[in-house]
Design an enzyme around this catalytic site. Structure first.
Site, PDB file in Angstrom:
ATOM      1  CD  GLU A   8      29.295-100.622  84.409  1.00 57.82           C
ATOM      2  OE1 GLU A   8      29.578 -99.502  83.966  1.00 57.82           O
ATOM      3  OE2 GLU A   8      28.177-100.890  84.900  1.00 57.82           O
ATOM      4  CG  ASP A 103      28.316 -99.057  87.706  1.00 57.75           C
ATOM      5  OD1 ASP A 103      28.923 -99.726  88.561  1.00 57.75           O
ATOM      6  OD2 ASP A 103      28.780 -98.021  87.191  1.00 57.75           O
ATOM      7  CE1 TYR A 307      26.533 -96.702  90.000  1.00 59.63           C
ATOM      8  CE2 TYR A 307      24.566 -95.330  90.079  1.00 59.63           C
ATOM      9  CZ  TYR A 307      25.469 -96.090  89.362  1.00 59.63           C
ATOM     10  OH  TYR A 307      25.309 -96.238  88.010  1.00 59.63           O
TER      11      TYR A 307
END
Length: 761
Positions: A8, A103, A307
């Site tokens: 990303e 992501d 994350y």
């Protein structure tokens, strides 16, 4: 042929390359090794096209051209990043397979899907789905790559979200803007959030404070002293309160009832993004966007947390071993003393407060990784501290207390006492070791002073009451209090409201059940709040969020148009739930979009029949939709377009958007005869908004030792007087009275005493 890996962002791409192709050649925009070519997006490289891509007539905003409902949505590259898109297309020609390493979430899936669609990539796709960027996780993720088709439903949900935002944002914004000749940004998520803030502010302004009295008594039994609060109907008469206080003072009493029970306080849940943002706002004053950016840096650049864009407070069984390893890692960091006191056995697969696979969807709670933190900025350190202390707390026992409830009776009057006696700190020892947390502690107890019965914490001594022994009322006193209005939203409390679609839910289980139907997602809520600031709908007063006049009018126009759903937090939350169901294959994206189209048509029909609003309702200095006929340049901002609805960029350059703090909300009608102006707040007083045309009406904020609040001002304007207040004489004595507004329209105030003929002018 080689395999193309699309991350990303550049940092993510380089982290991945360091693991799977450590000797890869760096070609600036991509890295190439023997098996893999690793490149990256830079956020959204591709976005939905503006309306004029479908028909040039849409360059001009015209109510008669609405609704705009494309049969097939067009996408276009972001001009700012088109070179990187071209790089991806070129290297893809040399690859037979592709790995989607964006992501691991809905937005990351959409970023890849748009690139794939724009470049017409036909290679088989695998999905890298990991929750942190440590070397171990990346290696494991590549060893366990998933088939891209497994994420088709997630892609459908992402497309539906983006296209629904486009339909409502483009059509509703153009409809309200052209109808009322003032730029009004309207959106599927932002408008219900604005409505939440508006409704809270209206509650505050409508609130009328009531004075009441508490009678407190100090009781003594041998060496023990404790305080009790009189029990009965709320006392609104000081005379009656004084009578009760005098009646019990110096008299003996008995313990009418005494209960003791042991209680435990368990650690707070592990962080999801929203909880982290709320705590960072409460403790450090960080905005939701700032906390997200800091957490993203800790994840992406420093690789010290997992994350962050997660909505889960729990972990899976396979995370338990990693949590134990992270605990061991922390023993060789500045957190060593905290980590050494931890009990590893407390975190196990049977501890449902931590390990609850049914409550984990795409990502587990935010956890520290096995990487030791290097040099972090002060602000990054703050966020990391929060994550670490929350993580370590689950390795500690619960805090234990004895809860004492006492009813003391004196001369027929009953007083209640609540005592929370500390037995052991347990996990709270971590808070006492954190000096900054210690400093912040008092702020978490604000509001308790307003309660009639406050639990007293005894942390340094035991409460040794003998229930069958008499007590003596050592002293008694009357305390004057006032009912308090609802609190203004801060970003932290607004995030909580967004998570539950505006419902006030204290029950943890119910709040968790509402997560799927909140306003927006953890990843998009910060952007929604920033959006409301940017378009001039809200301003910040310290931590408090305030609606501007433009924001008020926007909500009122939407509601009066008969499209209440557009401003309904609960209904929009249900849309978010449907998107979540689509991502799981439990609902149809086509049916969802059909319903959005029907709703879009109904918005246009209702706005078309609405009477145009006068320009004075928008705060006075708005840009009256000039530029509606200019060419939209919104194509240049594809990343923001994909995340949030927006009308033509040229129409967003209003003074309010860049100087939102200058917009002042009206507080009531000007009382001066013949003037139809609105009273607005100034630095030292409340004056008429028509001051530029000669109205000099003003009510000063300070009078007779009192600050004139918004609630007091409203009473003055509507009733000509305030509630009963306490005033001081020159000799220090007090008396009761009301501030009264002169009826001759000059703004002059006076104090009208309630019980004497004295008055202050």
């Amino acid at each position: 042929m080689k395999t193309l890996v699309i991350a990303e962002k550049p940092d993510m791409g380089r982290n991945i390359a360091a693991v799977i192709e450590p000797r890869a050649k760096n070609n600036r925009t991509y890295l190439e090794g023997e098996q893999y070519i690793i490149t990256w997006a830079i956020g959204h490289l591709v976005g939905l096209a503006e309306p004029d891509a479908y028909d040039p007539k849409y360059k001009r905003w015209n109510l008669r051209d609405l609704p705009i409902i494309p049969e097939q949505f067009k996408i276009i590259p972001n001009p700012k990043t088109k070179d990187q898109l071209k790089v991806i297309g070129e290297v893809a020609k040399r690859c037979s397979h592709i790995v989607n390493a964006c992501d691991a979430g809905r937005e990351g899936q959409y970023i890849f899907a748009l690139i794939q669609q724009q470049l017409k990539l036909r290679q088989p796709v695998k999905r890298l789905w990991i929750s942190d960027l440590t070397a171990e996780s990346i290696a494991k993720g590549f060893a366990e790559l998933k088939d891209g088709v497994e994420f088709e439903y997630l892609t459908q949900a992402a497309r539906a979200r983006s296209e629904a935002d486009w339909l409502i944002g483009m059509n509703a914004s153009r409809a309200f803007t052209t109808r009322h000749q003032t730029l009004l940004s309207v959106g599927r998520v932002q408008t219900p959030v604005l409505a939440l803030i508006y409704d809270r502010q209206k509650e505050i302004e409508a609130f009328e404070s009531q004075t009441f009295y508490d009678v407190l008594a100090v009781f003594k039994q041998e060496k023990l002293e404790y305080t009790g609060t009189w029990q009965g109907e709320r006392l609104t008469s000081q005379e009656k309160a004084d009578t009760i206080a005098a009646k019990v003072n110096g008299k003996n009493g008995v313990i009418a009832k005494y209960e003791v029970k042991e209680t435990k306080e368990y650690p707070f849940k592990l962080y999801d993004l929203t909880l982290l943002q709320r705590d960072a706002n409460a403790k450090y004053g960080y905005s939701a966007k700032k906390t997200l950016d800091l957490a993203q840096a800790l994840y992406e650049r420093h690789k010290v947390i997992s994350y962050p864009r997660t909505n889960s407070n729990y972990v899976n069984e396979q995370n338990i071993e990693g949590m134990h390893k992270a605990l061991h890692m922390l023993k060789s960091t500045p957190y060593a003393s905290m980590a050494e006191g931890a009990e590893p056995s407390r975190v196990n697969i049977n501890n449902k407060a931590v390990c609850n696979p049914q409550r984990v969807e795409d990502h587990h709670a935010i956890l520290p990784t096995l990487k030791r933190p290097g040099t972090l900025s002060k602000e990054e350190q703050h966020i990391y501290d929060l994550v670490i202390i929350r993580f370590l707390s689950h390795f500690y026992p619960p805090a234990k207390y004895k809860q004492h409830t006492v009813l003391t009776e004196v001369e027929g009057e009953t007083f209640k006492t609540g005592i929370k006696e500390l037995l052991s700190l347990g996990w709270k020892v971590l808070i006492t070791r954190d000096k900054e947390q210690k400093k912040a502690k008092p702020s978490s107890k604000k509001g308790k002073e307003d309660e009639e019965e406050e639990t007293q914490e005894w942390n340094d001594r035991s409460f040794d009451l003998v229930p069958d022994h008499p007590v003596h009322c050592k002293k008694s006193e009357v305390k004057e209090k006032a009912t308090q209005p609802p609190k203004s939203y801060t970003e932290g409390t607004l995030l909580k409201a967004m998570e539950s679609a505006g419902k006030s839910i204290e029950d943890e289980a119910l709040r968790d059940a509402m997560k799927d139907s909140g306003l927006g997602t953890p990843a998009t809520r910060a952007a929604t709040i920033e959006r409301l600031k940017k378009v001039g709908y809200i301003t910040m007063q310290g931590k408090k969020i305030t609606v501007t006049q433009k924001g008020r009018t926007a909500v009122e126009l939407i509601r009066h148009a008969g499209v209440e759903l557009l401003a309904s937090p609960e209904m929009t939350g249900q849309w978010e739930r449907r998107l979540n169901q689509i991502s799981k294959g439990e609902a149809s994206a086509d049916v969802f979009m059909q319903n959005v189209q029907k709703f879009t048509i109904s918005i246009i029909n209702k706005v078309s029949s609405q009477r145009p609003a006068p320009s004075s309702l928008f705060g006075g200095d708005e840009d009256k939709a000039k530029g509606r006929g200019k060419r939209s340049t919104g194509k240049a901002d594809a990343a923001a377009r994909a995340r949030e609805e927006r009308p033509a960029k040229s129409a967003l350059k209003s003074k309010t958007a860049t100087d939102a703090s200058s917009v002042r909300s009206p507080l009531g009608r000007c009382p001066r005869p013949g003037c139809d102006g609105q009273i607005i707040e100034g630095r030292k007083g409340y004056g008429c908004a028509n001051f530029k045309t000669g109205c000099s009406y003003v009510i000063w904020k300070e009078f007779a030792g009192k600050n004139v609040t918004h609630a007091m001002l409203k009473s003055l304007l509507l009733q000509g007087k305030t509630q009963v207040l306490s005033f001081k004489n020159d000799d220090g004595s007090t008396y009761k009275g009301r501030i009264v507004l002169a009826a001759d329209g000059n703004g002059k105030l006076s104090v009208q005493a309630e019980d004497t003929s004295a008055s202050v002018k």
